[in-house]
Each structure stands twice: as C-alpha cells, then as structure tokens.
Design an enzyme around this catalytic site. Structure first.
Site, PDB file in Angstrom:
ATOM      1  N   LYS A  15       0.827  -1.208   0.000  1.00  0.00           N
ATOM      2  CA  LYS A  15       0.000   0.000   0.000  1.00  0.00           C
ATOM      3  C   LYS A  15       0.862   1.259   0.000  1.00  0.00           C
ATOM      4  CE  LYS A  15      -1.705  -0.629   4.260  1.00  0.00           C
ATOM      5  NZ  LYS A  15      -1.155  -1.910   4.672  1.00  0.00           N
ATOM      6  N   ARG A  90      -8.463   1.246  10.016  1.00  0.00           N
ATOM      7  CA  ARG A  90      -8.110  -0.139  10.322  1.00  0.00           C
ATOM      8  C   ARG A  90      -9.134  -0.795  11.239  1.00  0.00           C
ATOM      9  NH1 ARG A  90      -2.160   0.880   9.491  1.00  0.00           N
ATOM     10  NH2 ARG A  90      -1.025  -1.065   9.718  1.00  0.00           N
ATOM     11  N   ARG A 128      11.665  -5.704   3.677  1.00  0.00           N
ATOM     12  CA  ARG A 128      11.451  -4.266   3.438  1.00  0.00           C
ATOM     13  C   ARG A 128      12.561  -3.410   4.060  1.00  0.00           C
ATOM     14  NH1 ARG A 128       5.521  -2.267   4.213  1.00  0.00           N
ATOM     15  NH2 ARG A 128       5.649  -3.280   6.231  1.00  0.00           N
ATOM     16  N   ARG A 162      12.448  -1.560   9.576  1.00  0.00           N
ATOM     17  CA  ARG A 162      11.504  -1.238  10.649  1.00  0.00           C
ATOM     18  C   ARG A 162      11.533  -2.299  11.746  1.00  0.00           C
ATOM     19  NH1 ARG A 162       5.884   0.150   7.724  1.00  0.00           N
ATOM     20  NH2 ARG A 162       5.158  -0.892   9.612  1.00  0.00           N
ATOM     21  N   ARG A 173       0.841  -8.898  12.964  1.00  0.00           N
ATOM     22  CA  ARG A 173       0.199  -7.779  12.257  1.00  0.00           C
ATOM     23  C   ARG A 173      -0.780  -8.289  11.206  1.00  0.00           C
ATOM     24  NH1 ARG A 173       5.199  -5.026  10.231  1.00  0.00           N
ATOM     25  NH2 ARG A 173       3.825  -3.532   9.234  1.00  0.00           N
TER      26      ARG A 173
HETATM   27  P1  AMP Z   1       1.908   0.828   9.015  1.00  0.00           P
HETATM   28  O1  AMP Z   1       3.100   1.636   8.634  1.00  0.00           O
HETATM   29  O2  AMP Z   1       0.645   1.278   8.303  1.00  0.00           O
HETATM   30  O3  AMP Z   1       2.145  -0.654   8.886  1.00  0.00           O
HETATM   31  O4  AMP Z   1       1.632   1.117  10.565  1.00  0.00           O
HETATM   32  C1  AMP Z   1       2.610   0.831  11.536  1.00  0.00           C
HETATM   33  C2  AMP Z   1       1.996   0.769  12.917  1.00  0.00           C
HETATM   34  O5  AMP Z   1       1.397   2.033  13.249  1.00  0.00           O
HETATM   35  C3  AMP Z   1       0.874  -0.256  13.080  1.00  0.00           C
HETATM   36  O6  AMP Z   1       1.352  -1.569  13.326  1.00  0.00           O
HETATM   37  C4  AMP Z   1       0.143   0.332  14.292  1.00  0.00           C
HETATM   38  O7  AMP Z   1       0.883   0.104  15.483  1.00  0.00           O
HETATM   39  C5  AMP Z   1       0.203   1.829  13.998  1.00  0.00           C
HETATM   40  N1  AMP Z   1      -0.929   2.275  13.152  1.00  0.00           N
HETATM   41  C6  AMP Z   1      -0.856   2.773  11.891  1.00  0.00           C
HETATM   42  N2  AMP Z   1      -2.071   3.097  11.418  1.00  0.00           N
HETATM   43  C7  AMP Z   1      -2.955   2.783  12.399  1.00  0.00           C
HETATM   44  C8  AMP Z   1      -4.378   2.855  12.518  1.00  0.00           C
HETATM   45  N3  AMP Z   1      -5.146   3.311  11.506  1.00  0.00           N
HETATM   46  N4  AMP Z   1      -4.926   2.443  13.679  1.00  0.00           N
HETATM   47  C9  AMP Z   1      -4.187   1.989  14.707  1.00  0.00           C
HETATM   48  N5  AMP Z   1      -2.846   1.870  14.664  1.00  0.00           N
HETATM   49  C10 AMP Z   1      -2.227   2.271  13.515  1.00  0.00           C
END
Ligand code: AMP
Length: 216
Positions: A15, A90, A128, A162, A173
């Site tokens: 994404k 989410r 990644r 990361r 996740r």
């Molecule tokens: P991402 O980079 O989108 O994979 O997000 C990394 C981390 O940020 C996730 O594993 C959550 O801990 C937090 N996070 C990101 N977006 C959200 C969301 N919409 N709701 C809750 N936690 C989020």
C-alpha cells in the site's frame, strides 16, 4: 467530485509504495498514519512513550488518538482537493469516523484493495527497507537498491529496517489485519466503493490498475 482514496491491504501488501506513486503522479497528499506515528515516536514526549511499545509490537494505536491525528492532518489546506489514506481506517470505529469526515469535507470515498497472497506477505515485510532521507521503499527480495543497503537517490543514507518488520511481529500484524480490518472490506464492498487490484505483480503493473480503479 474530490475523493478520499483509501488504500487497503494486509501489512506488506505494498500500500505504501502505491500511495507514494499516487501522490507523485496525481499530486494528492498521501497520509500514512504509520509514518505519522513513527515520526511522533521519535519525539521526547509522553505520547512517544505511549506509542513506542504499540508500534514495536505491531499493536493498533487506540482509535481515539488515531482519529484525532487523521482529523487534524486532513483539516489542512492541501487536503481540500482530496487525499490518499494509507493505513487508515483499520477498525470499524475508524471507518465510521471517516464516513462522517468525508461528508463534512465534501469528498467521495473509494477504497482500493491491494491483494497479495499470505505466503508472500511475510517476505515483503521482512525484506522491506526504507530510506531515512526520502522514505523510498525497497525490498531485498523484490526491489533491491542498486548498491547493498543504501538508497539509490541518497547514497549517503544507509537503509533502515523497521523494528516491527521481523517475522514474529509480521505474523501478529497480519492476524490483526484479519481480525480488525478485513470486515471493513465487506463494508466498502456492500456499499459499492471497493476496487480490488492484484498486488502480486511488479510495482508498475499494480500501479496501472490502481490508477484505473481510482478513476473508475
Ligand atoms: P503501518 O506503517 O501502516 O504498517 O503502521 C505501523 C503501525 O502504526 C501499526 O502496526 C500500528 O501500530 C500503527 N498504526 C498505523 N495506522 C494505524 C491505525 N489506523 N490504527 C491503529 N494503529 C495504527
């Protein structure tokens, strides 16, 4: 009518890569809640202390905080003509809030699912790497940089991995996605606003379909 483009997909589906391309080519702001939380986590504030364990373990940040961050960011002037959401919503509560926000702001909403089989997701996450300067996303298996561990555009910058992209957290996740986020796909599907794109191809082939979906 201006649009909110919601990029959906399991962690590792790509994404973020597609959101960055859409931003560059459609000139719409890309809003990644993950990127915003990672930036907030680096500050010396009580909020950073709250976020650190959640992000490190790949747990969701509470809805109230997530919603506040999105509401504030999308109220900025650059979002008036629409915007791209990467990683939000989410949960059902977040999706409900976004319905209200779209109505208030006068945007239509379209969700695009980047669909990738489960056996590919783990490699996508563990492989990644990101450039700490420009945020460019590489993958040691699928999209390696020209020279090991450095960005093609910023050779002075060593790529970063990361903390939540290790195999154990990656699995958690994906489970969180299945439990909390997958129901949102049904919600967008039954309201006629979901487009599906095969995400198990090269980046440009996926992008061509994402752009078609966005313009549909
Ligand atoms: P991402 O980079 O989108 O994979 O997000 C990394 C981390 O940020 C996730 O594993 C959550 O801990 C937090 N996070 C990101 N977006 C959200 C969301 N919409 N709701 C809750 N936690 C989020």
């Amino acid at each position: 009518m201006s649009k909110i483009i919601v990029l959906m997909g399991a962690p590792g589906a790509g994404k973020g890569t597609q959101a960055r391309l859409l931003q560059e080519r459609l000139r719409l702001p890309q809003i990644s809640t993950g990127d915003m939380f990672r930036a907030l986590m680096k500050t010396e504030t009580p909020l950073a202390e709250e976020l650190r364990p959640l992000l490190t373990l790949g747990r969701l940040v509470p809805d109230e905080l997530t919603i506040r961050v999105v509401r504030e960011r999308t109220a900025q002037a650059d979002c008036r003509g629409g915007y791209i959401l990467d990683g939000f919503p989410r949960t059902t509560a977040q999706a409900e809030m976004l319905e209200g926000l779209a109505a208030e702001q006068g945007h239509a909403l379209l969700a695009v699912l980047v669909d990738v089989p489960y056996d590919v997701l783990e490699k996508r996450m563990t492989g990644r790497r990101n450039c700490p300067v420009c945020g460019e996303i590489y993958n040691v298996y699928f999209k390696p940089p020209a020279h090991d561990e450095v960005c093609d555009l910023h050779p002075e910058a060593k790529l970063v991995h990361r903390a939540d992209d290790n195999a154990d957290t990656a699995r958690d996740r994906v489970e969180t996605f299945e439990r909390d986020t997958r129901p949102l796909l049904d919600f967008y599907e039954t309201t006629g606003r979901l487009r599906r794109v095969d995400g198990n191809r090269d980046v440009e082939a996926i992008y061509a379909d994402v752009e078609k979906a966005v313009n549909s």
